[in-house]
Design an enzyme around this catalytic site. Structure first.
Site, PDB file in Angstrom:
ATOM      1  N   HIS A 649       0.846  -1.192   0.000  1.00 26.14           N
ATOM      2  CA  HIS A 649       0.000   0.000   0.000  1.00 26.14           C
ATOM      3  C   HIS A 649       0.880   1.240   0.000  1.00 26.14           C
ATOM      4  CE1 HIS A 649      -2.784   3.076   1.150  1.00 26.14           C
ATOM      5  NE2 HIS A 649      -2.054   3.337   2.211  1.00 26.14           N
ATOM      6  N   GLU A 673      -3.716   5.700  -3.248  1.00 25.75           N
ATOM      7  CA  GLU A 673      -4.652   6.799  -3.060  1.00 25.75           C
ATOM      8  C   GLU A 673      -5.043   7.387  -4.412  1.00 25.75           C
ATOM      9  OE1 GLU A 673      -3.547   9.777  -0.156  1.00 25.75           O
ATOM     10  OE2 GLU A 673      -4.199  11.348  -1.507  1.00 25.75           O
ATOM     11  N   HIS A 702      -9.304  11.103   4.159  1.00 16.76           N
ATOM     12  CA  HIS A 702      -8.784  12.330   4.769  1.00 16.76           C
ATOM     13  C   HIS A 702      -9.914  13.303   5.071  1.00 16.76           C
ATOM     14  CE1 HIS A 702      -5.380  10.590   2.539  1.00 16.76           C
ATOM     15  NE2 HIS A 702      -4.766  10.867   3.663  1.00 16.76           N
TER      16      HIS A 702
END
Ligand code: GLN
Ligand code: ZN
Length: 766
Positions: A649, A673, A702
């Site tokens: 990741h 992301e 976020h």
């Protein structure tokens, strides 16, 4: 006489006073006057500490409420309209609004972007420029602080970020345009600043141009040249400072600028020192930064003296001494550490100790100043300590070195290529199309933090602690089953920090109690110290993973922090190359990976969020870095069977320039992301024809907002247009640890629904 100076001191305070003060102000607990008072107190203390350690000037302008690049924007009047209240002049709340999108006064708005300061873990607020951008001297902070330090009796050297670095670090807003166009408008304001400082009686001004260590395009090199021809004020001496690397191709340029002095980073740019001395015009001061401002090891003063001797002979009084860069990047004071053992402690130097070392060096090179007994004594001590570290059995472990020497090339390779592995894994895991998973952590509640703290401080028995963690894991697993996720995680409730958790269980790592370093604004981090050969003693995650697995029939994903990230977020040994240390960590993780596999874990994720930030500043050094960084990841992951699925990741979105290295990691699945960039980054993965599976984040963690099913379906369809559906995963952008349960449940429920919708739609097409 050899003068000494400092490029900047940690502003956060030895007890993180600055953090406490600004946070109290944000909460409305203290007012602006009280905040101002606390800031003055901190500055006064820091100047005093620095003057006491014999500096000839104290830096002024290194203090900041939030970030010094943001301060520069405010000083130059580069404040986008959305942060300005009608008729209000630029003030403290403008600064907080820009940094955080909100401040005690004024309405909330979107904050400015934040990004990493060169290759450090410090984040600055990115200046935003419009094409019509104008500049004006808009903030008195620097001049007030100069006057403040002078009133306290200090000889000051103000610090400003130079115009070219400032423009380089900013970004053009709305439409792309060449930021260099703004230079002509910017320079007059800098001229005004210089004149004001001269009026205040300043003799030396430090102007930071760290971009001089980068590979600069020609136009930017010319901009440096023209700027400093422009910025000449009679009677005001400019010390142009560069740091974080050698000058490389910019050596001639930097040496020949019309300024009174040049500072160079002699830790990272040691090879160029002689050449710089050769090229420096004879009227110029050379400030040599030999004391490492980026790491925490005690200096080998003998070696430094040997380096400096020939330079001193040539430069005489034109030699100045300093740390390599601002001390912003190291903790404040080693004396605060009570738990580190004496030996380890004797090997370290934080900001205060570094200034003491600097003072010893200075005295060695200014013998006329004082009797030599004190520095000689200090030198002797330093010598003993440095030697004790070199030969210490604590650092060197034959078993680790032997293992490194016996690494076989096959250890870097999986048994079969991706296609064969994928077939096996599909059979084994029986996952649907568009499989859903999460990145690892689930919300860390106040309760869970309390439990960890109590256990750590010895206020809770191990048994009670484990009961709590198990209960938490059980809830997290049950929750994921209810939501209908396909590959589950245990949720990481036992981890306070993804590097610390592993470091604490590995030999060769040490932890400080108070070694805080500013990361951004009031946020500080306490990086571990890797002091010796790294070795795994026993299983680190197996027990929790197995417990979690026992609770479900779905595949349970094991969760590890990768070797590059462990390295990148720690203070690292300076007595061997970073690549060696990284390889040792990789070997330790390899054992953990295999232990997880033996215990029946079929999916293992090795997080590498810091992979990209490890890229060297100079492009020609990228290749070597990517080589060893990729190798380390492969070494940690490649030992498993074909059936075992390796995930990695990375929580960012820029892959274009490193996509081939990402592919070389050969992870079966990479989650990244993407949600905020509307899947734009997937271009990198399609242009390159990325061969393995990808989970582009569809849920922006976020933000507290809960994305709708439709939003996520749209993102997934966009992704499916560039990545074959069989290789597409559905997951959030990053871990959920900072979010609340309510939003997370709603968000994941929608995410699972989005995946199901895609499955149904594609089934209908068939
Ligand atoms: N597994 C980690 C988590 O979910 C990954 C964190 C990260 O990428 N920074 O929290
Ligand atoms: Zn992440």
């Amino acid at each position: 006489m050899t003068l000494s100076h400092n490029l900047g001191f940690p502003r956060i305070g030895v007890n993180r006073e600055l953090k406490r003060a600004v946070e109290a102000y944000w909460k409305g607990v203290i007012d602006g006057d009280e905040l101002g008072r606390r800031g003055r107190e901190l500055r006064a203390r820091h100047w005093q500490q620095q003057a006491q350690s014999g500096l000839d000037f104290v830096p002024v302008g290194d203090f900041s409420w939030y970030d010094h690049v943001l301060d520069t924007s405010m000083m130059l009047g580069a404040v986008p309209p959305r942060f300005r209240n009608d008729g209000e002049s630029i003030n403290l709340d403008t600064c907080f609004r820009m940094a955080r999108g909100r401040a005690p006064s004024g309405r909330p708005t979107t904050a400015c972007e934040m990004t990493k300061w060169f290759d450090s873990n410090y984040h600055y607020i990115v200046p935003e420029f419009s094409q019509e951008q104008s500049f004006n001297l808009a903030c008195e902070k620097l001049f007030e602080e100069v006057a403040e330090a002078q009133a306290l009796g200090y000889k000051v050297k103000p610090v400003v970020l130079g115009p070219v670095s400032y423009l380089w670090l900013g970004k053009s807003k709305d439409n792309e345009f060449d930021r260099l166009q703004l230079l002509d408008r910017l320079l007059p304001v800098y001229g005004e600043i210089l004149n004001r400082l001269k009026t205040l009686g300043v003799e030396w001004l430090q102007i930071d141009e760290p971009v001089l260590v980068l590979d600069l395009p020609v136009a930017w090199r010319r901009a440096i040249e023209s700027s400093y021809h422009h910025l000449q004020v009679k009677g005001l001496n400019v010390l142009l400072t560069t740091y974080f690397g050698s000058l490389g191709n910019n050596l001639h340029l930097a040496c020949n600028l019309p300024v009174a002095g040049l500072h160079v980073d002699a830790v990272r740019g040691r090879d160029q020192l002689t050449s710089i001395v050769d090229h420096l015009p004879v009227y110029k001061v050379l400030s040599v930064g030999l004391i490492d401002g980026r790491n925490i090891w005690r200096s080998d003063l003998d070696r430094m003296i040997a380096t400096l001797n020939p330079i001193k002979k040539r430069l005489k009084d034109r030699l100045w001494l300093a740390p390599s860069c601002s001390l912003l990047h190291v903790p404040v004071d080693l004396d605060k550490e009570q738990q580190l053992d004496t030996e380890l402690k004797s090997w370290l130097a934080f900001a205060c100790q570094k200034l003491d070392e600097l003072n010893v060096l200075k005295q060695v090179f200014s013998p006329e100043q004082e009797a030599m007994t004190k520095p000689l004594q200090a030198l002797k001590e330093a010598r003993t300590v440095v030697r004790s570290r070199v030969g210490s059995p604590r650092i060197h472990r034959d078993d680790v070195i032997n293992r490194q020497q016996n690494i076989d090339v096959e250890m870097f390779n999986r048994r079969s290529d991706y296609a064969q592995r994928a077939a096996k894994q599909r059979e084994q895991l029986a996952l649907p199309d568009y499989p859903t998973t999460t990145i690892g952590s689930f919300p860390q509640t106040i309760e869970i933090r309390r439990v960890r703290r109590a256990y750590k401080q010895g206020e809770m028995s191990q048994q009670d602690y484990e009961t709590h963690i198990r209960k938490e894991i059980a809830e997290i697993v049950a929750q994921q089953e209810e939501l209908g996720l396909d590959v589950l995680v245990h949720g990481e409730p036992e981890r306070n920090d993804m590097v610390e958790y592993f470091g604490e269980q590995l030999d060769g790592f040490a932890f400080t109690e108070n070694g805080w370093v500013q990361s951004y604004g009031s946020r500080c981090v306490k990086p571990p110290i890797i002091y010796g050969d790294v070795k795994r003693q026993s299983d680190m995650t197996v027990e929790w993973a197995c417990y979690a697995r026992s609770l479900t029939n779905k595949p349970m994903k094991g969760m590890l922090t990768g070797p590059v990230t462990m390295l990148q977020w720690s203070f690292v040994r300076d007595d061997q190359p970073r690549s060696e240390t990284c390889q040792q960590i990789a070997l330790a993780l390899r054992d953990e990976v295999l232990a997880l596999e033996r215990a029946g874990i079929q999916v293992i994720q090795i997080d590498e969020p810091a992979f990209r930030e490890g890229l060297p500043l100079k492009r020609r050094e990228w290749h070597a870095y990517l080589q060893w960084a990729v190798d380390a990841f492969r070494l940690s992951s490649a030992g498993v069977k074909n059936e075992t699925q390796i995930h990695t990741h990375m929580c960012y979105a820029e892959f274009n320039d490193i996509i081939d290295a990402i592919a070389r990691l050969d992870a079966d699945v990479i989650t990244i992301e993407t949600s905020r960039s509307d899947m734009e980054l997937l271009n990198a993965f399609t242009d390159f024809q990325y061969p393995n599976e990808i989970g582009p984040g569809v849920y922006d963690i976020h933000s507290p907002n809960v994305p709708t099913v439709e939003q996520m379906v749209t993102l997934l369809k966009r992704a499916a247009s560039c990545i074959p559906a069989q290789r597409l995963w559905v997951n959030p952008d990053c871990g959920l640890k900072t979010r609340g349960w309510t939003e997370v449940k709603a968000g994941l429920l929608n995410m699972v629904a989005a995946a199901r919708q895609l499955r149904t739609e594609s089934a209908m097409l068939e």
